[in-house]
Motif scaffolding. Structure first.
Motif, PDB file in Angstrom:
ATOM      1  N   PRO A   1     -56.669  12.910  38.442  1.00  0.00           N
ATOM      2  CA  PRO A   1     -57.598  12.710  37.322  1.00  0.00           C
ATOM      3  C   PRO A   1     -58.407  13.965  37.033  1.00  0.00           C
ATOM      4  CG  PRO A   1     -58.463  11.682  39.291  1.00  0.00           C
ATOM      5  CD  PRO A   1     -57.102  12.207  39.652  1.00  0.00           C
ATOM      6  N   ASN A   2     -58.712  14.141  35.741  1.00  0.00           N
ATOM      7  CA  ASN A   2     -59.586  15.225  35.267  1.00  0.00           C
ATOM      8  C   ASN A   2     -59.046  16.617  35.597  1.00  0.00           C
ATOM      9  OD1 ASN A   2     -61.539  13.275  34.401  1.00  0.00           O
ATOM     10  ND2 ASN A   2     -62.207  13.104  36.527  1.00  0.00           N
ATOM     11  N   LEU A   3     -57.732  16.737  35.670  1.00  0.00           N
ATOM     12  CA  LEU A   3     -57.097  18.042  35.860  1.00  0.00           C
ATOM     13  C   LEU A   3     -56.301  18.388  34.612  1.00  0.00           C
ATOM     14  CD1 LEU A   3     -55.803  17.983  39.566  1.00  0.00           C
ATOM     15  CD2 LEU A   3     -57.944  18.898  38.680  1.00  0.00           C
ATOM     16  N   SER A   4     -56.296  19.655  34.254  1.00  0.00           N
ATOM     17  CA  SER A   4     -55.559  20.105  33.084  1.00  0.00           C
ATOM     18  C   SER A   4     -54.067  20.158  33.386  1.00  0.00           C
ATOM     19  CB  SER A   4     -56.068  21.479  32.641  1.00  0.00           C
ATOM     20  OG  SER A   4     -55.818  22.450  33.659  1.00  0.00           O
ATOM     21  N   SER A   5     -53.276  20.301  32.331  1.00  0.00           N
ATOM     22  CA  SER A   5     -51.814  20.374  32.504  1.00  0.00           C
ATOM     23  C   SER A   5     -51.419  21.583  33.335  1.00  0.00           C
ATOM     24  CB  SER A   5     -51.133  20.416  31.135  1.00  0.00           C
ATOM     25  OG  SER A   5     -51.603  21.549  30.391  1.00  0.00           O
ATOM     26  N   LYS A   6     -52.161  22.667  33.222  1.00  0.00           N
ATOM     27  CA  LYS A   6     -51.863  23.861  34.013  1.00  0.00           C
ATOM     28  C   LYS A   6     -52.133  23.612  35.490  1.00  0.00           C
ATOM     29  CE  LYS A   6     -52.974  28.778  34.392  1.00  0.00           C
ATOM     30  NZ  LYS A   6     -53.778  29.908  33.840  1.00  0.00           N
ATOM     31  N   GLU A   7     -53.234  22.943  35.787  1.00  0.00           N
ATOM     32  CA  GLU A   7     -53.547  22.645  37.180  1.00  0.00           C
ATOM     33  C   GLU A   7     -52.548  21.660  37.780  1.00  0.00           C
ATOM     34  OE1 GLU A   7     -58.397  23.192  37.319  1.00  0.00           O
ATOM     35  OE2 GLU A   7     -57.560  21.361  36.446  1.00  0.00           O
ATOM     36  N   VAL A   8     -52.120  20.691  37.012  1.00  0.00           N
ATOM     37  CA  VAL A   8     -51.113  19.742  37.511  1.00  0.00           C
ATOM     38  C   VAL A   8     -49.789  20.453  37.750  1.00  0.00           C
ATOM     39  CG1 VAL A   8     -49.840  17.631  36.976  1.00  0.00           C
ATOM     40  CG2 VAL A   8     -52.259  17.813  36.388  1.00  0.00           C
ATOM     41  N   ALA A   9     -49.427  21.383  36.855  1.00  0.00           N
ATOM     42  CA  ALA A   9     -48.200  22.150  37.043  1.00  0.00           C
ATOM     43  C   ALA A   9     -48.293  23.013  38.303  1.00  0.00           C
ATOM     44  CB  ALA A   9     -47.932  23.014  35.818  1.00  0.00           C
ATOM     45  N   ASN A  10     -49.459  23.615  38.551  1.00  0.00           N
ATOM     46  CA  ASN A  10     -49.632  24.406  39.770  1.00  0.00           C
ATOM     47  C   ASN A  10     -49.523  23.521  41.009  1.00  0.00           C
ATOM     48  OD1 ASN A  10     -50.019  26.772  38.332  1.00  0.00           O
ATOM     49  ND2 ASN A  10     -52.256  26.507  38.232  1.00  0.00           N
ATOM     50  N   MET A  11     -50.027  22.292  40.912  1.00  0.00           N
ATOM     51  CA  MET A  11     -49.913  21.366  42.029  1.00  0.00           C
ATOM     52  C   MET A  11     -48.455  21.051  42.315  1.00  0.00           C
ATOM     53  SD  MET A  11     -51.325  17.457  42.362  1.00  0.00           S
ATOM     54  CE  MET A  11     -53.001  17.946  41.977  1.00  0.00           C
ATOM     55  N   ALA A  12     -47.674  20.808  41.275  1.00  0.00           N
ATOM     56  CA  ALA A  12     -46.241  20.540  41.473  1.00  0.00           C
ATOM     57  C   ALA A  12     -45.526  21.743  42.082  1.00  0.00           C
ATOM     58  CB  ALA A  12     -45.609  20.155  40.133  1.00  0.00           C
ATOM     59  N   SER A  13     -45.879  22.953  41.646  1.00  0.00           N
ATOM     60  CA  SER A  13     -45.263  24.161  42.214  1.00  0.00           C
ATOM     61  C   SER A  13     -45.623  24.312  43.689  1.00  0.00           C
ATOM     62  CB  SER A  13     -45.723  25.389  41.429  1.00  0.00           C
ATOM     63  OG  SER A  13     -45.350  25.291  40.073  1.00  0.00           O
ATOM     64  N   HIS A  14     -46.880  24.012  44.053  1.00  0.00           N
ATOM     65  CA  HIS A  14     -47.277  24.108  45.460  1.00  0.00           C
ATOM     66  C   HIS A  14     -46.551  23.061  46.303  1.00  0.00           C
ATOM     67  CE1 HIS A  14     -51.013  26.271  43.914  1.00  0.00           C
ATOM     68  NE2 HIS A  14     -50.490  27.107  44.804  1.00  0.00           N
ATOM     69  N   CYS A  15     -46.298  21.921  45.724  1.00  0.00           N
ATOM     70  CA  CYS A  15     -45.543  20.901  46.468  1.00  0.00           C
ATOM     71  C   CYS A  15     -44.133  21.400  46.797  1.00  0.00           C
ATOM     72  CB  CYS A  15     -45.463  19.612  45.657  1.00  0.00           C
ATOM     73  SG  CYS A  15     -47.040  18.739  45.484  1.00  0.00           S
ATOM     74  N   LEU A  16     -43.493  22.058  45.844  1.00  0.00           N
ATOM     75  CA  LEU A  16     -42.155  22.587  46.098  1.00  0.00           C
ATOM     76  C   LEU A  16     -42.187  23.714  47.131  1.00  0.00           C
ATOM     77  CD1 LEU A  16     -40.595  22.629  42.512  1.00  0.00           C
ATOM     78  CD2 LEU A  16     -40.102  21.050  44.383  1.00  0.00           C
ATOM     79  N   LYS A  17     -43.244  24.538  47.085  1.00  0.00           N
ATOM     80  CA  LYS A  17     -43.330  25.638  48.046  1.00  0.00           C
ATOM     81  C   LYS A  17     -43.501  25.124  49.471  1.00  0.00           C
ATOM     82  CE  LYS A  17     -45.215  29.052  44.812  1.00  0.00           C
ATOM     83  NZ  LYS A  17     -46.369  29.931  44.502  1.00  0.00           N
ATOM     84  N   GLN A  18     -44.093  23.956  49.627  1.00  0.00           N
ATOM     85  CA  GLN A  18     -44.263  23.399  50.969  1.00  0.00           C
ATOM     86  C   GLN A  18     -42.926  23.091  51.635  1.00  0.00           C
ATOM     87  OE1 GLN A  18     -46.935  22.566  53.011  1.00  0.00           O
ATOM     88  NE2 GLN A  18     -48.246  23.783  51.644  1.00  0.00           N
TER      89      GLN A  18
END
Length: 672
Positions: free
Chosen positions: A315-332
Motif C-alpha cells: 500500500p501507498n507505494l508508487s509503480s516505480k517502488e513496486v517494480a523495484n520490489m519485484a526486481s529485488h525479489c528476483l535478485k534474492q
C-alpha cells in the motif's frame, strides 16, 4: 469496591493498646488526686473543728476568755490559719490575722462554725489549704513513681512484641495492596515471614495459576489468530488475511499501491520427484527471502496465497517502488539452485498490478495473474506488470516526498482534523470520550494529503522525529487555545523514542504543562511497532501514564502479534484496525479476531476496546453485538477541520448521547 484502610494493622492495635493504658493511668491519677484533695480537706475540717471546740469551752469561763489573746495566736499560727474572727450578734469580738502569710487570698480555705455552748457566737476561719506549696518528692512518692515507670516499661516492651508478631501480617497486607495496584508480577511470591502462613501460600498458588492461565489465554488467542490468518508452514499471512487487507485498502480514501504475485512453477512435479520435506523446504526458503525484501518497506504484507503462490500487498507505494520490489525479489534468487526438475533460470515468475481507491479486489488479482502469465511466457525468471493507466502526477518518489515534508511538516502549516470517539456507558448510551486529531499535509499541487498516504514515505525518508515534534507542538497549541474542555488524542511514531535526546525533549514538553492539561492528552502508538520495540517503549509508556496522560494502542489486529503486552503496559484504549471493521458483518473470521482481542482484554477492566472506521449501520450493529466498549467512524461522527478554521468556523460534533437499541433507532450525527 470495598474500602481498603490505609492504617496498618499493627499501628491500629498499638494505638488501641496505648490509648487503653494511658486512659487507665489518667483515670487512676485523677482519682488519686481527687482523693488526696478530699483527705486534705477532711483533715483541715477536723483540725478547725478541734479549735472551735476548745474556744467553745473556754468561752464558758469568764476569766479564761480574757486570756485568749495570749495563747490563741500561737495555736492559730501552728494550725496554718491566716485569719480568724469571733463574732456575736453585737459584732466582732476578737480578730486574728497573720500578716506574714504570702498565700494568695483567693487560694485560702474559708470555713464558718457556730458555737454549741455559747448561743449567738460564730467563728470564721481563713486557713491555708493542705498540700499547697509542696513540690514533688521522690522519697515520699517513690512507690507511685516506680509503678508508673514499670507500667511505661511494660507498655513499650509489649508494643514492640506486638509489632514483631504482626510484622508478617503487615507484609501480607502490603503485598495485597501492591497486587490491587496492578503489580502482580513483582509480588507473585511472598516473604517467608508472612502471616497467616496458609493465606500467604494460598495467595502464591493462586497467583501462579493466574499467571499460567493468562499466558495460556494469550497463547490460545494467538493460536486462534494464527490458525485463522497465518500460513502454518511459512508463518506469513494466508489468503483470508490478504484479501481482507486488500479490500480494506481499496476502500480507503485516495488509497493506491500495488499487488505482487510470485509463483513457483511445476509444483506438482516437485512433489512427485522429491519428498514432501524438500518441497516444504523450498516454500520456506522462498518465504524467508521474500520477508527479507519487504522489511525495508513499511506496512507491506506478505501472504502465501496458494500452495506455490506468494502475494505481496504494497500500500501507498508508487509503480516505480513496486517494480523495484519485484526486481529485488528476483535478485534474492539469482544464486539459489532450486530442486529438480526446476530449471535455475526458469522456475520463478512475478506479476504485478497497481490499484487505486474504488477498484474491485477480484479485478486486481486477475490483473496480477494476467501479468504473471505474461512473465511465464518469456521462459526466464522475470517479472511483468499489467499495463493500465497510472496517474504519474499522483505518484511521488522519495525526493518529492522529502520536498513536501520540508515545506509542510511544521506545526504552523499542518492541517488538523478532529473525529470524536464515543464510549458506551452502563445504560448502553454513547457519550463522547475524546477527539482524535488527524494530521493532513497541504500539497500546493494536489491539495490535502492524508496520513495513510504519506505515512510510508515518512518512514522511508526518516522523518518520524520531525512528524512527532510537529504533531505534539500542534496538540499543545490547540490544547491551550481551544475552549473545548474535552480530551484529545494524537498518533505518534514509535521509532524516534529510541533516541535519548528525543525522549528528554518529549518529557520536558509534558512537564511544562499543568496536571489538568496533561490529563486531557492521550497518545496513540501502533500495535505492531510497539510490540516490536517493547523493550524501550515499556518505560516510555509508564512515564506517560505516570505524568497523568493516557495511552492508546492503535491499529490493533493489523498484524498478528501476541497480546501479552495488554497485561504489561498501562494502556487505556485498544483501537481496532479499520480492516477488521470493514464489512465485519460479512466476515466471520474478522468477528473471531475481534472476539479474541476482547477476550485478551477481559482481565484488564481499564482497557477499552474501540472499533475504528465504522461507516455503515450494519458494521455498527455487528461490533456492538460483539461487545466493544466504544466506536469511532463516519457513521456516528465525521471528520471536522479545526485548524486552520474553515469558512464556517470551527465545527464541533453535536453527537453526545445515542441510545443503543434497534437498528432503526440509530441516527447519523448532525453538525452545526
Amino acid at each position: 469496591m470495598r474500602y481498603t484502610p490505609t492504617l496498618r494493622l499493627s499501628n491500629r492495635l498499638v494505638a488501641f493498646v496505648t490509648i487503653i493504658v494511658v486512659s487507665a493511668m489518667f483515670i487512676l491519677f485523677v482519682g488519686g488526686a481527687l482523693s488526696f484533695k478530699r483527705l486534705g480537706q477532711e483533715y483541715l475540717d477536723h483540725s478547725l473543728k478541734g479549735i472551735v471546740d476548745v474556744l467553745d469551752k473556754e468561752m464558758e469561763d469568764p476569766d479564761a476568755a480574757y486570756s485568749l489573746q495570749r495563747w490563741i495566736p500561737k495555736m492559730l499560727q501552728a494550725s496554718n490559719i491566716v485569719e480568724m474572727e469571733l463574732l456575736s450578734v453585737y459584732g466582732v469580738i476578737y480578730r486574728f490575722k497573720d500578716t506574714s502569710s504570702r498565700v494568695e487570698p483567693s487560694l485560702l480555705y474559708n470555713a464558718e462554725y457556730t458555737l454549741e455552748r455559747n448561743d449567738g457566737y460564730r467563728i470564721r476561719f481563713k486557713a491555708v489549704p493542705p498540700y499547697i506549696g509542696y513540690g514533688y518528692s521522690i522519697q515520699a512518692l517513690w512507690s507511685i513513681t516506680f509503678a508508673v515507670g514499670l507500667i511505661v516499661f511494660c507498655l513499650v516492651k509489649g508494643l514492640n512484641w506486638l509489632r514483631e508478631q504482626l510484622y508478617g501480617s503487615e507484609l501480607l497486607e502490603e503485598r495485597g495492596r501492591m497486587i490491587l495496584a496492578g503489580r502482580v508480577e513483582e509480588y507473585s511470591i511472598g516473604n517467608e515471614v508472612e502471616w497467616p502462613y496458609t493465606a500467604s501460600l494460598a495467595l502464591d498458588r493462586l497467583i501462579e495459576e493466574l499467571q499460567d492461565a493468562r499466558q495460556e489465554r494469550s497463547r490460545f488467542d494467538t493460536f486462534i489468530r494464527t490458525q485463522t490468518f497465518l500460513d502454518q508452514l511459512t508463518g506469513a499471512a494466508n489468503r483470508v488475511l490478504f484479501d481482507s487487507k486488500l479490500e480494506a485498502a481499496l476502500s480507503e480514501f485516495s488509497s493506491y499501491g500495488g499487488v505482487v504475485i510470485l509463483r513457483v512453477d511445476d509444483w506438482e512435479q516437485i512433489e512427485e520427484d522429491n519428498s514432501k520435506q524438500i518441497a516444504n523446504d523450498l516454500i520456506i526458503e522462498v518465504g524467508e527471502r521474500l520477508s527479507n525484501v519487504i522489511q525495508r518497506y513499511p506496512d507491506v504484507i506478505l501472504s502465501r496465497y496458494y500452495v506455490s503462490d506468494f502475494a505481496i500487498l504494497a500500500p501507498n507505494l508508487s509503480s516505480k517502488e513496486v517494480a523495484n520490489m519485484a526486481s529485488h525479489c528476483l535478485k534474492q534468487f539469482e544464486k539459489y539452485v532450486p530442486p529438480s526438475p526446476l530449471k535455475k533460470d526458469n522456475w520463478l515468475h512475478i506479476g504485478l498490478s497497481m490499484y487505486r481507491e474504488g477498484e474491485k479486489q477480484s479485478r486486481i488479482i486477475d490483473e496480477a495473474e494476467t501479468a504473471l502469465k505474461s512473465a511465464q511466457l518469456q521462459q526466464i525468471n522475470t517479472w511483468c506488470r499489467f499495463h493500465k493507466h497510472v496517474n504519474q502526477d499522483e505518484e511521488r518518489g522519495s525526493v518529492r516526498w522529502r520536498t513536501l515534508f520540508d515545506l509542510s511538516l511544521r506545526a504552523e502549516k499542518l492541517h488538523v482534523f478532529s473525529q470524536s470517539c464515543f464510549l458506551l456507558d452502563i445504560n448502553r448510551e454513547l457519550h463522547e470520550d475524546h477527539c482524535e486529531l488527524l494530521v493532513r499535509l497541504n500539497d500546493p499541487q494536489t491539495g490535502l494529503v492524508e496520513t495513510s498516504r504519506f505515512n510510508a514515505a515518512i518512514v522511508a525518508v526518516g522523518y518520524e522525529k520531525v512528524l512527532n515534534k510537529a504533531v505534539l507542538q500542534t496538540l499543545i497549541t490547540h490544547l491551550k487555545r481551544s475552549q473545548h474542555t474535552g480530551k484529545f488524542s494524537v498518533n505518534l511514531q514509535v521509532v524516534p523514542f529510541a533516541e535519548r535526546s528525543f525522549f528528554k525533549w518529549f518529557r520536558d514538553e509534558l512537564l511544562q504543562l499543568t496536571s489538568l492539561e496533561r490529563s486531557r492528552i492521550m497518545f496513540e502508538f501502533s500495535e505492531a511497532r510497539t510490540v516490536k520495540h517493547l523493550d524501550y517503549m515499556r518505560p516510555i509508556i509508564n512515564m506517560i501514564a505516570g505524568l497523568g496522560c493516557k495511552v492508546s494502542i492503535s491499529q490493533a489486529g493489523k498484524s498478528i502479534v501476541s497480546t501479552h503486552y495488554i497485561k504489561e503496559l498501562p494502556i487505556h484504549y485498544l483501537k481496532l484496525h479499520r480492516s477488521l471493521v470493514k464489512r465485519v458483518d460479512q466476515r466471520h473470521e474478522n468477528q473471531l479476531f475481534i472476539r479474541s482481542l476482547l477476550g485478551a482484554c477481559e482481565g484488564n477492566k481499564s482497557v477499552k476496546v474501540v472499533a475504528v472506521g465504522i461507516e455503515s449501520p450494519t458494521e455498527l450493529q455487528c461490533v456492538l453485538d460483539l461487545g466493544v466498549d466504544g466506536i469511532q467512524g463516519r457513521e456516528v461522527a465525521s471528520e471536522i477541520q479545526i485548524w486552520p478554521p474553515n469558512e464556517t468556523g470551527v465545527l464541533k460534533s453535536s453527537v453526545s448521547k445515542v441510545q443503543i437499541g434497534r437498528r432503526n433507532r440509530w441516527r447519523k450525527a448532525s453538525h452545526r
